[in-house]
Design an enzyme around this catalytic site. Structure first.
Site, PDB file in Angstrom:
ATOM      1  N   ALA A   1     -30.087 -87.874 -60.764  1.00 39.55           N
ATOM      2  CA  ALA A   1     -29.619 -88.177 -62.085  1.00 39.55           C
ATOM      3  C   ALA A   1     -28.510 -89.153 -62.287  1.00 39.55           C
ATOM      4  CB  ALA A   1     -29.370 -87.046 -63.215  1.00 39.55           C
TER       5      ALA A   1
ATOM      6  N   THR B   1     -33.901 -97.445 -53.668  1.00 37.10           N
ATOM      7  CA  THR B   1     -34.185 -98.557 -52.717  1.00 37.10           C
ATOM      8  C   THR B   1     -34.156 -98.149 -51.393  1.00 37.10           C
ATOM      9  OG1 THR B   1     -32.996 -99.972 -54.217  1.00 37.10           O
ATOM     10  CG2 THR B   1     -33.251-100.810 -52.139  1.00 37.10           C
TER      11      THR B   1
ATOM     12  N   ALA C   1     -31.024-109.464 -51.722  1.00 32.10           N
ATOM     13  CA  ALA C   1     -30.349-110.591 -50.686  1.00 32.10           C
ATOM     14  C   ALA C   1     -30.110-111.872 -51.346  1.00 32.10           C
ATOM     15  CB  ALA C   1     -31.141-110.505 -49.495  1.00 32.10           C
TER      16      ALA C   1
ATOM     17  N   CYS D   1     -25.254-101.862 -54.131  1.00 30.69           N
ATOM     18  CA  CYS D   1     -26.473-102.223 -53.783  1.00 30.69           C
ATOM     19  C   CYS D   1     -26.348-103.307 -52.826  1.00 30.69           C
ATOM     20  CB  CYS D   1     -27.523-102.478 -54.815  1.00 30.69           C
ATOM     21  SG  CYS D   1     -27.961-101.170 -55.894  1.00 30.69           S
ATOM     22  N   PHE D   2     -25.639-104.476 -53.222  1.00 36.31           N
ATOM     23  CA  PHE D   2     -25.963-105.533 -52.551  1.00 36.31           C
ATOM     24  C   PHE D   2     -25.568-105.494 -51.046  1.00 36.31           C
ATOM     25  CE2 PHE D   2     -25.454-108.800 -56.204  1.00 36.31           C
ATOM     26  CZ  PHE D   2     -26.646-108.352 -56.618  1.00 36.31           C
TER      27      PHE D   2
ATOM     28  N   LYS E   1     -17.647-104.624 -61.842  1.00 33.73           N
ATOM     29  CA  LYS E   1     -18.025-105.829 -62.938  1.00 33.73           C
ATOM     30  C   LYS E   1     -17.676-105.167 -64.187  1.00 33.73           C
ATOM     31  CE  LYS E   1     -22.666-106.305 -63.735  1.00 33.73           C
ATOM     32  NZ  LYS E   1     -23.888-106.264 -63.636  1.00 33.73           N
TER      33      LYS E   1
HETATM   34  N1  LIG Z   1     -27.077 -98.511 -59.126  1.00 30.99           N
HETATM   35  C1  LIG Z   1     -27.786 -99.407 -59.358  1.00 30.99           C
HETATM   36  O1  LIG Z   1     -27.492-100.650 -59.980  1.00 30.99           O
HETATM   37  C2  LIG Z   1     -29.151 -99.474 -58.552  1.00 30.99           C
HETATM   38  C3  LIG Z   1     -30.182-100.519 -59.094  1.00 30.99           C
HETATM   39  C4  LIG Z   1     -31.577-100.453 -58.398  1.00 30.99           C
HETATM   40  C5  LIG Z   1     -31.766 -99.524 -57.399  1.00 30.99           C
HETATM   41  N2  LIG Z   1     -30.849 -98.653 -57.175  1.00 30.99           N
HETATM   42  C6  LIG Z   1     -30.971 -97.652 -55.787  1.00 30.99           C
HETATM   43  O2  LIG Z   1     -31.394 -96.402 -56.770  1.00 30.99           O
HETATM   44  C7  LIG Z   1     -31.034 -95.200 -55.715  1.00 30.99           C
HETATM   45  C8  LIG Z   1     -30.220 -94.561 -56.570  1.00 30.99           C
HETATM   46  O3  LIG Z   1     -28.961 -95.335 -56.802  1.00 30.99           O
HETATM   47  P1  LIG Z   1     -28.013 -94.712 -57.968  1.00 30.99           P
HETATM   48  O4  LIG Z   1     -26.948 -95.631 -58.372  1.00 30.99           O
HETATM   49  O5  LIG Z   1     -28.732 -93.990 -59.105  1.00 30.99           O
HETATM   50  O6  LIG Z   1     -27.287 -93.425 -57.225  1.00 30.99           O
HETATM   51  P2  LIG Z   1     -26.706 -92.262 -57.962  1.00 30.99           P
HETATM   52  O7  LIG Z   1     -25.669 -91.863 -56.621  1.00 30.99           O
HETATM   53  O8  LIG Z   1     -25.707 -92.532 -59.224  1.00 30.99           O
HETATM   54  O9  LIG Z   1     -27.427 -91.213 -58.074  1.00 30.99           O
HETATM   55  C9  LIG Z   1     -28.239 -90.373 -57.171  1.00 30.99           C
HETATM   56  C10 LIG Z   1     -28.261 -88.943 -57.713  1.00 30.99           C
HETATM   57  O10 LIG Z   1     -29.206 -88.346 -56.745  1.00 30.99           O
HETATM   58  C11 LIG Z   1     -28.857 -86.898 -56.541  1.00 30.99           C
HETATM   59  N3  LIG Z   1     -29.697 -86.402 -55.481  1.00 30.99           N
HETATM   60  C12 LIG Z   1     -29.429 -86.584 -53.997  1.00 30.99           C
HETATM   61  N4  LIG Z   1     -30.079 -85.759 -53.360  1.00 30.99           N
HETATM   62  C13 LIG Z   1     -30.608 -85.127 -54.331  1.00 30.99           C
HETATM   63  C14 LIG Z   1     -31.854 -84.306 -54.130  1.00 30.99           C
HETATM   64  N5  LIG Z   1     -32.215 -83.829 -52.725  1.00 30.99           N
HETATM   65  N6  LIG Z   1     -32.148 -83.576 -55.034  1.00 30.99           N
HETATM   66  C15 LIG Z   1     -31.809 -83.723 -56.457  1.00 30.99           C
HETATM   67  N7  LIG Z   1     -30.823 -84.791 -56.576  1.00 30.99           N
HETATM   68  C16 LIG Z   1     -30.347 -85.359 -55.549  1.00 30.99           C
HETATM   69  C17 LIG Z   1     -27.267 -87.177 -56.472  1.00 30.99           C
HETATM   70  O11 LIG Z   1     -26.555 -86.003 -56.734  1.00 30.99           O
HETATM   71  C18 LIG Z   1     -26.896 -88.196 -57.682  1.00 30.99           C
HETATM   72  O12 LIG Z   1     -26.670 -87.711 -58.727  1.00 30.99           O
HETATM   73  C19 LIG Z   1     -30.417 -95.890 -54.581  1.00 30.99           C
HETATM   74  O13 LIG Z   1     -31.410 -95.951 -53.565  1.00 30.99           O
HETATM   75  C20 LIG Z   1     -29.984 -97.160 -55.104  1.00 30.99           C
HETATM   76  O14 LIG Z   1     -29.842 -98.058 -53.867  1.00 30.99           O
HETATM   77  C21 LIG Z   1     -29.495 -98.566 -57.356  1.00 30.99           C
END
Ligand SMILES: NC(=O)c1ccc[n+]([C@@H]2O[C@H](COP(=O)([O-])OP(=O)(O)OC[C@H]3O[C@@H](n4cnc5c(N)ncnc54)[C@H](O)[C@@H]3O)[C@@H](O)[C@H]2O)c1
EC number: 1.1.1.22
Length: 548
Positions: free
Chosen positions: A76, A195, A288, A339-340, A402
C-alpha cells in the site's frame, strides 16, 4: 447464497484456467446491459465468478447471488495505493483490496490523513473507500480470495552480498510470491507492479508453480509509469499502459483480462501488450532514458557556468527540435526519487551479468553526473562563502525530491545537506510536506536503507539533531541565516517576500537556487548574491573557484 470468489465454499472445482474465464466474463460483462448496477456495491450480483469457477456456469449464473470480481494489491505504498484507488474509482464493479504488512500505513489509509501526499488522491479515495476500495492488514485472507493479485512491494538496491550496491533486492517480492503460493486455493493472475529486473517473472513463476496444488498462475508484467506529484493525473490519463505476458494461449488470455480492467477508462490504443521480458525491461529503459535527459542537461549546466551561456536558453533551443522535445530539460541540483538511481543501478548490474560492460558503463555515467551535480552544488556554496560554512546557519528550502510530494527517497537534499554538514554547517530546513522526524531519519540513514518497509528500516546510531533544525515556514528557516539553498521547486518559494528574508539574514546574504525558481535579477537588486544552476555567474561567484 453468496458465492465468494476463490473461497473454499465454492461448489465445483475449476474447469478452465482463470485467465480464460476472467476474459470470458469481462467480455460478457462488457456486452451486458449494465448488469452490476442493480444493487449496492456489496450485494449486487456479478456474473463474473460463476464463469470462473463453475463448469455449468450458464445454469448457475441465473440461480446464484455472487460477489464482484476481486483484485488484491500487496503493498500500500506510493504505487499500490493510488493505482488501486483509481482502478476502484474507474471500475465500480470490481472490489479492490490493498493490503500491507505495515499496520501504521494501513491505519493511515483508513483515516482522514492518508500516508502519502498526492494532489487529487484524497478525493479519489473518499469516493470509493468502504464501497469497492478497502485497505487491510489481512494479507493472506485477501490474497486467497482474489482473482487478480498485484504485487507492488519494495524492490530496494541490495546492500550486501552478491551485486551489493547495484542489484535489486527481491526479498520482499519473493516472500510475497511464496505467500501467494501458500494461501491460494484457486487460479490467479499475478501482476508484477513493482519495478523488477528483467526475467523476474521467470523466477516468480517457478516459486508459484513449484508450490502449486494444481492451481494455475498466470504472471503478467504491468509496470507503473506514474510520476509522484502528478500520480492521479497520470493514472487517469496514462500515456500508455504496458502489459507483458507469456506468448501462450493462457498468457494471452490473462493479458486480455487485465487489458479489460484498464479498458474501463484507458483508450485501447494506449494499452500496449508485449512479451514479459519486453515489459519488464521497458520500465527500466524508460527510467534510464528520463534520468539520462536530466543528467545531459545538468552536464550542460556546468559548461554553461564555465562559459557564460544560460542553460535555460540552451535547453529551450535544444528542446525546440521536434526530435528532442522540450520536456525533462530543466537543469537542477540533480534528480532524486525512489526509482531513477535504483533502476539504473539495476540496469547496470543486468548489463554486467549479461557480459555487456560497455553498455553498463554507459548507463553508469548517468548516475555519476547526478552525483557530480550534487557535490558541485555543495562546493559552490562552500567556496562562495569564504571556503567554509562551519557554524554558519544555512537555510534549506525544500527537502522533498520534487514539488507536490512529501517523498524524500533519494532526494538530492539529503546529499546536499550531508555535504554541508560535513563542513560543519548548521542547517535550518523547511519543506511544506516533509515532517521533522522524516528529515532527521533521512539524514541519519545509510545509503539505500530507506527503501525498506518503514518498520524494517535500520536506524543509524548517529544523531544529526545538533546540526539540524526544522522550521515551520520559510521565514523561520531563513532568519539569521548566512545563506539560503533552494532544493525543491515548490511553487510557494517563487512568491516569498525576499526583501523580508534579506532584512532578517546575515550579510552578505546568499541564495543558491538549485531549481532555478527565483528571479535572480530581482534578488540581486535587493542585495543578495545569487547562484542559479547553469546561469551566468555574478561577479562575486566568478572570483571563487568551485572545483568538484
Ligand atoms: N514511487 C514511484 O514513483 C514508483 C513508480 C513506478 C514504480 N515504482 C516501483 O513500485 C514498487 C513499489 O514502490 P512504492 O514507491 O510504492 O514503494 P513503497 O515503499 O511506498 O510501498 C511498498 C509497500 O510494500 C509493503 N510491503 C513490502 N513487503 C510486503 C509484503 N511481503 N506483504 C505486504 N506488504 C509488503 C511495504 O510495507 C510498503 O508499504 C517498487 O518496485 C518501485 O520501484 C515506484
Amino acid at each position: 447464497m453468496v458465492h465468494r470468489i476463490g473461497s473454499e465454499n465454492r461448489s465445483a472445482p475449476t474447469q478452465k484456467g482463470s485467465a480464460s474465464a476472467i476474459l470470458d466474463l469481462l467480455l460478457l460483462y462488457k456486452g451486458h446491459p449494465r448488469p452490476l448496477l442493480l444493487h449496492n456495491t456489496y450485494t449486487y450480483r456479478s456474473i463474473f465468478s460463476s464463469f470462473i469457477f463453475s463448469p455449468n456456469s450458464s445454469l448457475r449464473v441465473e440461480k446464484e447471488e455472487r460477489k464482484m470480481v476481486k483484485i488484491c494489491c500487496i503493498g500500500a505504498g506510493y504505487v499500490g495505493g493510488p493505482t488501486m484507488a483509481v482502478i476502484a474509482l474507474k471500475c465500480p464493479t470490481i472490489e479492490v483490496v490493498v493490503v500491507d504488512i505495515s499496520v501504521p500505513r494501513i491505519t493511515a489509509w483508513n483515516s482522514d490523513t492518508l500516508p502519502i501526499y498526492e494532489p487529487g488522491l484524497d478525493d479519489v479515495v473518499k469516493q470509493c473507500r468502504g464501497k469497492n476500495l478497502f485497505f487491510s492488514t489481512e494479507v493472506e485472507k485477501h490474497v486467497h480470495e482474489a482473482d487478480i493479485v498485484f504485487v507492488s512491494v519494495n524492490t530496494p538496491t541490495k546492500t550486501r552480498g552478491l551485486g551489493a550496491g547495484k542489484a535489486a533486492d527481491l526479498t520482499y517480492w519473493e516472500s510475497a510470491a511464496r505467500m501467494i503460493a501458500d494461501v491460494s486455493k484457486s487460479d490467479k493472475i499475478v501482476v508484477e507492479k513493482s519495478t523488477v529486473p528483467v526475467k523476474t517473472a521467470e523466477a516468480i513463476e517457478k516459486i508459484l508453480t513449484h508450490n502449486s496444488k494444481g492451481i494455475t498462475f498466470q504472471i503478467l508484467s504491468n509496470p507503473e509509469f506514474l510520476a509522484e506529484g502528478t500520480a492521479i493525473e497520470d493514472l487517469f490519463k496514462p500515456d500508455r499502459v504496458l502489459i507483458g505476458g507469456r506468448e501462450t494461449p493462457g498468457g494471452q488470455k490473462a493479458i486480455q483480462a487485465l487489458k479489460d480492467v484498464y479498458a474501463h477508462w484507458v483508450p485501447e490504443g494506449n494499452i500496449i501488450t508485449t512479451n514479459l521480458w519486453s515489459a519488464e525491461l521497458s520500465k527500466l529503459a524508460a527510467n534510464a532514458f528520463l534520468a539520462q535527459r536530466i543528467s545531459s542537461v545538468n552536464a550542460m549546466s556546468a559548461l554553461c557556468e564555465a562559459t557564460g551561456a544560460n542553460v535555460t536558453q540552451v535547453a529551450y533551443a535544444v528542446g525546440k527540435d521536434s526530435r528532442i522535445g522540450p520536456k525533462f530539460l530543466n537543469a537542477s541540483v540533480g534528480f532524486g526519487g525512489s526509482c531513477f538511481q535504483k533502476d539504473i543501478l539495476n540496469l547496470v548490474y543486468i548489463c554486467e551479468c549479461n557480459g555487456l560492460p560497455e553498455v553498463a558503463e554507459y548507463w553508469k555515467q548517468v548516475i555519476k553526473i547526478n552525483d557530480y551535480q550534487k557535490s558541485r552544488f555543495v562546493n559552490r556554496v562552500v567556496a562562495s562563502m569564504f571556503n567554509t560554512v562551519s557554524n554558519k546557519k544555512v537555510a534549506i528550502l525544500g527537502f522533498a525530491f520534487k514539488k507536490d510530494t512529501g517523498d524524500t527517497r533519494e532526494t538530492p537534499a539529503i546529499d546536499v545537506c550531508k555535504g554541508l554538514m560535513g563542513d560543519n554547517a548548521k542547517l535550518s530546513i523547511y519543506d511544506p510536506q516533509v515532517q521533522e522526524d522524516q528529515i532527521q531519519r533521512d539524514l541519519s540513514m545509510k545509503k539505500f536503507d530507506w527503501d525498506h518497509p518503514l518498520h524494517l528500516q535500520p536506524m543509524s546510531p548517529t544523531s544529526v539533531k545538533q546540526q539540524v533544525s526544522v522550521s515551520m515556514d520559510a521565514y523561520g528557516a531563513t532568519k539569521d541565516a548566512h545563506a539560503v539553498c533552494i532544493l525543491t521547486e515548490w511553487d510557494e518559494f517563487k512568491t516569498l517576500d525576499f526583501q523580508k528574508i534579506y532584512d532578517n539574514m546575515q550579510k552578505p546574504a546568499f541564495v543558491f537556487d538549485g531549481r532555478n525558481v527565483v528571479n535572480a535579477d530581482k534578488l540581486r537588486e535587493i542585495g543578495f548574491i545569487v547562484y542559479s544552476i547553469g546561469k551566468p555567474l555574478d561577479a562575486w561567484l566568478k572570483d571563487m573557484p568551485a572545483v568538484a
